[in-house]
Scaffold this motif. Structure first.
Motif, PDB file in Angstrom:
ATOM      1  N   GLY A 193       0.829  -1.200   0.000  1.00 60.86           N
ATOM      2  CA  GLY A 193       0.000   0.000   0.000  1.00 60.86           C
ATOM      3  C   GLY A 193       0.863   1.249   0.000  1.00 60.86           C
ATOM      4  O   GLY A 193       2.037   1.215   0.382  1.00 60.86           O
ATOM      5  N   TYR A 217      -4.786   6.945   0.846  1.00 61.95           N
ATOM      6  CA  TYR A 217      -4.108   5.650   0.991  1.00 61.95           C
ATOM      7  C   TYR A 217      -4.666   4.719  -0.069  1.00 61.95           C
ATOM      8  O   TYR A 217      -5.884   4.632  -0.261  1.00 61.95           O
ATOM      9  CB  TYR A 217      -4.353   5.049   2.386  1.00 61.95           C
ATOM     10  CG  TYR A 217      -3.832   3.649   2.495  1.00 61.95           C
ATOM     11  CD1 TYR A 217      -2.474   3.409   2.694  1.00 61.95           C
ATOM     12  CD2 TYR A 217      -4.674   2.554   2.358  1.00 61.95           C
ATOM     13  CE1 TYR A 217      -1.982   2.115   2.756  1.00 61.95           C
ATOM     14  CE2 TYR A 217      -4.189   1.252   2.422  1.00 61.95           C
ATOM     15  CZ  TYR A 217      -2.838   1.040   2.620  1.00 61.95           C
ATOM     16  OH  TYR A 217      -2.358  -0.242   2.681  1.00 61.95           O
ATOM     17  N   ALA A 218      -3.769   4.018  -0.756  1.00 64.84           N
ATOM     18  CA  ALA A 218      -4.171   3.021  -1.747  1.00 64.84           C
ATOM     19  C   ALA A 218      -3.519   1.701  -1.381  1.00 64.84           C
ATOM     20  O   ALA A 218      -2.302   1.642  -1.165  1.00 64.84           O
ATOM     21  CB  ALA A 218      -3.736   3.446  -3.141  1.00 64.84           C
ATOM     22  N   ASP A 219      -4.323   0.652  -1.297  1.00 63.00           N
ATOM     23  CA  ASP A 219      -3.740  -0.667  -1.019  1.00 63.00           C
ATOM     24  C   ASP A 219      -3.310  -1.304  -2.337  1.00 63.00           C
ATOM     25  O   ASP A 219      -3.507  -0.740  -3.417  1.00 63.00           O
ATOM     26  CB  ASP A 219      -4.698  -1.540  -0.211  1.00 63.00           C
ATOM     27  CG  ASP A 219      -5.978  -1.916  -0.932  1.00 63.00           C
ATOM     28  OD1 ASP A 219      -6.021  -1.895  -2.187  1.00 63.00           O
ATOM     29  OD2 ASP A 219      -6.954  -2.250  -0.240  1.00 63.00           O
ATOM     30  N   SER A 244      -8.042  -0.799  -3.886  1.00 60.49           N
ATOM     31  CA  SER A 244      -8.916   0.065  -3.085  1.00 60.49           C
ATOM     32  C   SER A 244      -8.132   1.292  -2.645  1.00 60.49           C
ATOM     33  O   SER A 244      -6.932   1.206  -2.383  1.00 60.49           O
ATOM     34  CB  SER A 244      -9.430  -0.666  -1.847  1.00 60.49           C
ATOM     35  OG  SER A 244     -10.221  -1.770  -2.214  1.00 60.49           O
ATOM     36  N   ALA A 245      -8.825   2.417  -2.558  1.00 61.60           N
ATOM     37  CA  ALA A 245      -8.165   3.657  -2.140  1.00 61.60           C
ATOM     38  C   ALA A 245      -9.181   4.577  -1.490  1.00 61.60           C
ATOM     39  O   ALA A 245     -10.381   4.484  -1.758  1.00 61.60           O
ATOM     40  CB  ALA A 245      -7.530   4.353  -3.341  1.00 61.60           C
ATOM     41  N   ARG A 269      -7.190  -0.131   9.531  1.00 62.48           N
ATOM     42  CA  ARG A 269      -7.746  -0.866   8.379  1.00 62.48           C
ATOM     43  C   ARG A 269      -8.763  -1.926   8.817  1.00 62.48           C
ATOM     44  O   ARG A 269      -9.559  -2.395   8.014  1.00 62.48           O
ATOM     45  CB  ARG A 269      -6.622  -1.527   7.590  1.00 62.48           C
ATOM     46  CG  ARG A 269      -5.731  -0.543   6.866  1.00 62.48           C
ATOM     47  CD  ARG A 269      -4.558  -1.296   6.248  1.00 62.48           C
ATOM     48  NE  ARG A 269      -3.455  -0.452   5.899  1.00 62.48           N
ATOM     49  CZ  ARG A 269      -2.460  -0.086   6.706  1.00 62.48           C
ATOM     50  NH1 ARG A 269      -2.439  -0.475   7.948  1.00 62.48           N
ATOM     51  NH2 ARG A 269      -1.483   0.677   6.288  1.00 62.48           N
ATOM     52  N   SER A 328     -13.259   9.811   4.913  1.00 61.55           N
ATOM     53  CA  SER A 328     -13.637   8.808   3.918  1.00 61.55           C
ATOM     54  C   SER A 328     -14.907   9.196   3.178  1.00 61.55           C
ATOM     55  O   SER A 328     -15.025   8.986   1.976  1.00 61.55           O
ATOM     56  CB  SER A 328     -13.844   7.460   4.602  1.00 61.55           C
ATOM     57  OG  SER A 328     -12.647   7.029   5.182  1.00 61.55           O
ATOM     58  N   TYR A 378     -10.148   2.985  -8.713  1.00 56.97           N
ATOM     59  CA  TYR A 378     -10.007   2.093  -7.550  1.00 56.97           C
ATOM     60  C   TYR A 378     -11.327   2.040  -6.784  1.00 56.97           C
ATOM     61  O   TYR A 378     -12.086   3.007  -6.787  1.00 56.97           O
ATOM     62  CB  TYR A 378      -8.921   2.635  -6.612  1.00 56.97           C
ATOM     63  CG  TYR A 378      -7.519   2.179  -6.921  1.00 56.97           C
ATOM     64  CD1 TYR A 378      -6.705   1.690  -5.907  1.00 56.97           C
ATOM     65  CD2 TYR A 378      -6.974   2.258  -8.203  1.00 56.97           C
ATOM     66  CE1 TYR A 378      -5.413   1.280  -6.152  1.00 56.97           C
ATOM     67  CE2 TYR A 378      -5.676   1.860  -8.461  1.00 56.97           C
ATOM     68  CZ  TYR A 378      -4.907   1.376  -7.427  1.00 56.97           C
ATOM     69  OH  TYR A 378      -3.623   0.967  -7.685  1.00 56.97           O
ATOM     70  N   LEU A 413     -12.034   2.502  -0.274  1.00 63.86           N
ATOM     71  CA  LEU A 413     -11.289   1.790   0.759  1.00 63.86           C
ATOM     72  C   LEU A 413     -12.199   1.215   1.823  1.00 63.86           C
ATOM     73  O   LEU A 413     -12.001   0.112   2.308  1.00 63.86           O
ATOM     74  CB  LEU A 413     -10.280   2.771   1.385  1.00 63.86           C
ATOM     75  CG  LEU A 413      -9.219   2.201   2.294  1.00 63.86           C
ATOM     76  CD1 LEU A 413      -8.367   1.163   1.585  1.00 63.86           C
ATOM     77  CD2 LEU A 413      -8.332   3.334   2.805  1.00 63.86           C
TER      78      LEU A 413
END
Length: 174
Positions: A53, A69-71, A75-76, A97, A150, A168, A171
Protein backbone atom coordinates in the motif's frame (compact mmCIF):
# COMPACT_ATOMS: atom_id res chain seq x y z
CA UNK A 1 12.42 24.58 10.20
CA UNK A 2 12.45 20.83 9.47
CA UNK A 3 9.33 19.24 8.08
CA UNK A 4 7.46 16.63 10.06
CA UNK A 5 8.75 13.94 7.68
CA UNK A 6 12.32 15.04 8.47
CA UNK A 7 11.59 15.01 12.18
CA UNK A 8 10.36 11.41 11.95
CA UNK A 9 13.72 10.39 10.55
CA UNK A 10 15.50 12.26 13.33
CA UNK A 11 13.65 10.35 16.07
CA UNK A 12 14.44 6.62 15.82
CA UNK A 13 11.83 5.65 18.43
CA UNK A 14 9.09 7.51 16.54
CA UNK A 15 10.21 6.06 13.19
CA UNK A 16 10.29 2.56 14.68
CA UNK A 17 6.78 2.86 16.15
CA UNK A 18 5.47 4.14 12.82
CA UNK A 19 7.21 1.25 11.04
CA UNK A 20 5.56 -1.20 13.43
CA UNK A 21 2.83 -1.30 14.59
CA UNK A 22 1.98 1.70 12.36
CA UNK A 23 2.97 -0.12 9.15
CA UNK A 24 4.20 3.20 7.74
CA UNK A 25 7.62 3.33 6.09
CA UNK A 26 9.11 6.40 4.46
CA UNK A 27 11.37 4.31 2.20
CA UNK A 28 8.39 2.65 0.46
CA UNK A 29 6.96 5.58 -1.51
CA UNK A 30 6.51 3.83 -4.88
CA UNK A 31 3.10 2.39 -5.65
CA UNK A 32 2.78 -1.06 -7.27
CA UNK A 33 1.35 0.40 -10.49
CA UNK A 34 1.04 3.80 -12.23
CA UNK A 35 -1.94 5.76 -10.87
CA UNK A 36 -3.33 9.28 -11.00
CA UNK A 37 -6.20 11.28 -9.52
CA UNK A 38 -9.30 11.56 -11.69
CA UNK A 39 -9.39 15.29 -10.87
CA UNK A 40 -5.95 15.75 -12.43
CA UNK A 41 -4.52 17.12 -9.17
CA UNK A 42 -0.96 16.29 -8.24
CA UNK A 43 -0.38 12.92 -6.56
CA UNK A 44 2.84 12.31 -4.61
CA UNK A 45 3.67 9.00 -2.94
CA UNK A 46 5.63 9.62 0.24
CA UNK A 47 5.40 6.40 2.27
CA UNK A 48 4.16 2.85 2.05
CA UNK A 49 3.35 -0.21 4.08
CA UNK A 50 4.51 -3.80 4.16
CA UNK A 51 1.67 -5.06 1.98
CA UNK A 52 2.35 -2.80 -1.01
CA UNK A 53 0.00 0.00 0.00
CA UNK A 54 1.00 3.62 -0.55
CA UNK A 55 0.32 6.91 1.22
CA UNK A 56 -0.05 9.82 -1.22
CA UNK A 57 -0.15 13.58 -0.74
CA UNK A 58 -2.84 15.10 -2.98
CA UNK A 59 -2.56 18.52 -4.58
CA UNK A 60 0.04 21.22 -4.09
CA UNK A 61 1.69 22.28 -0.86
CA UNK A 62 3.49 20.61 2.00
CA UNK A 63 2.62 18.48 5.00
CA UNK A 64 -0.87 20.01 5.21
CA UNK A 65 -2.15 18.37 2.02
CA UNK A 66 -4.91 15.73 1.97
CA UNK A 67 -3.60 12.16 2.22
CA UNK A 68 -4.95 9.27 0.19
CA UNK A 69 -4.11 5.65 0.99
CA UNK A 70 -4.17 3.02 -1.75
CA UNK A 71 -3.74 -0.67 -1.02
CA UNK A 72 -2.23 -3.13 -3.46
CA UNK A 73 -5.60 -4.78 -4.11
CA UNK A 74 -7.29 -1.89 -5.93
CA UNK A 75 -8.92 0.07 -3.09
CA UNK A 76 -8.16 3.66 -2.14
CA UNK A 77 -9.55 6.45 -0.02
CA UNK A 78 -8.87 9.74 1.68
CA UNK A 79 -7.79 9.03 5.26
CA UNK A 80 -6.38 12.31 6.59
CA UNK A 81 -5.89 15.97 5.86
CA UNK A 82 -2.32 16.79 6.70
CA UNK A 83 0.54 14.71 7.99
CA UNK A 84 -0.15 15.49 11.68
CA UNK A 85 -3.65 14.01 11.31
CA UNK A 86 -2.28 10.91 9.59
CA UNK A 87 0.31 10.38 12.32
CA UNK A 88 -2.35 10.72 15.00
CA UNK A 89 -4.35 8.02 13.20
CA UNK A 90 -1.31 5.74 13.07
CA UNK A 91 -0.38 6.36 16.70
CA UNK A 92 -3.88 5.94 18.15
CA UNK A 93 -5.26 3.27 15.77
CA UNK A 94 -2.44 1.39 14.04
CA UNK A 95 -5.17 -1.19 13.27
CA UNK A 96 -7.32 1.40 11.43
CA UNK A 97 -7.75 -0.87 8.38
CA UNK A 98 -9.65 -3.30 10.64
CA UNK A 99 -12.32 -0.66 11.37
CA UNK A 100 -14.44 -0.58 8.17
CA UNK A 101 -17.53 0.60 10.08
CA UNK A 102 -15.52 3.08 12.17
CA UNK A 103 -16.79 1.65 15.46
CA UNK A 104 -15.12 1.56 18.84
CA UNK A 105 -15.98 -2.16 19.05
CA UNK A 106 -13.97 -2.86 15.88
CA UNK A 107 -11.12 -0.77 17.23
CA UNK A 108 -11.09 -2.56 20.56
CA UNK A 109 -10.95 -5.93 18.80
CA UNK A 110 -7.97 -4.73 16.75
CA UNK A 111 -6.31 -3.32 19.85
CA UNK A 112 -6.66 -6.62 21.70
CA UNK A 113 -4.72 -8.42 18.97
CA UNK A 114 -1.91 -5.87 18.99
CA UNK A 115 -1.72 -5.64 22.78
CA UNK A 116 -1.40 -9.42 23.04
CA UNK A 117 1.87 -9.18 21.11
CA UNK A 118 2.95 -5.77 22.35
CA UNK A 119 1.81 -5.08 25.93
CA UNK A 120 3.90 -1.88 26.09
CA UNK A 121 2.23 -0.42 23.00
CA UNK A 122 0.68 2.58 24.83
CA UNK A 123 3.99 3.54 26.45
CA UNK A 124 5.89 3.25 23.15
CA UNK A 125 3.16 5.24 21.37
CA UNK A 126 3.22 8.03 23.95
CA UNK A 127 7.02 8.38 23.80
CA UNK A 128 6.99 8.38 19.98
CA UNK A 129 4.21 10.99 19.79
CA UNK A 130 5.98 13.16 22.37
CA UNK A 131 9.20 13.00 20.33
CA UNK A 132 7.28 14.49 17.40
CA UNK A 133 5.43 16.95 19.66
CA UNK A 134 2.03 15.53 18.73
CA UNK A 135 -0.90 15.55 21.10
CA UNK A 136 -3.06 12.47 20.74
CA UNK A 137 -6.85 12.53 20.42
CA UNK A 138 -9.13 9.84 21.77
CA UNK A 139 -9.93 6.64 19.92
CA UNK A 140 -13.48 7.92 19.24
CA UNK A 141 -12.19 11.21 17.86
CA UNK A 142 -9.82 9.43 15.49
CA UNK A 143 -12.55 7.08 14.27
CA UNK A 144 -14.92 10.01 13.70
CA UNK A 145 -12.29 11.94 11.76
CA UNK A 146 -11.49 8.88 9.64
CA UNK A 147 -15.19 8.43 8.87
CA UNK A 148 -15.53 12.10 7.91
CA UNK A 149 -12.49 11.99 5.64
CA UNK A 150 -13.64 8.81 3.92
CA UNK A 151 -17.13 10.17 3.30
CA UNK A 152 -16.03 13.65 2.17
CA UNK A 153 -13.55 12.31 -0.37
CA UNK A 154 -15.92 12.47 -3.33
CA UNK A 155 -14.74 12.98 -6.87
CA UNK A 156 -11.63 14.97 -5.91
CA UNK A 157 -9.89 11.86 -4.57
CA UNK A 158 -10.78 9.11 -7.01
CA UNK A 159 -7.64 7.12 -7.79
CA UNK A 160 -7.36 5.80 -11.33
CA UNK A 161 -5.22 2.92 -12.56
CA UNK A 162 -3.52 4.78 -15.40
CA UNK A 163 -2.92 1.80 -17.73
CA UNK A 164 -6.59 0.75 -17.74
CA UNK A 165 -8.42 3.95 -16.89
CA UNK A 166 -10.33 2.17 -14.11
CA UNK A 167 -11.14 3.77 -10.77
CA UNK A 168 -10.01 2.09 -7.55
CA UNK A 169 -12.74 0.76 -5.27
CA UNK A 170 -13.55 2.75 -2.11
CA UNK A 171 -11.29 1.79 0.76
CA UNK A 172 -14.14 1.52 3.23
CA UNK A 173 -17.07 0.89 0.91
CA UNK A 174 -18.46 4.39 1.46
Amino acid sequence: MPTLLTRIGAHPEAAEFLRWPGDFELDRADHVEPVHLASGARLEGFAGDGTGGTFFFCGEGGDERPILYADSEGSAGLIAVGLPELLRLLFVLPWWRDCPSFTVAESRAGAAEFLGDMPDLADRRDRAAAALELDLPTESEVLQRLRERSVQAGQDYLLVLTSEGTVYEPLFGV
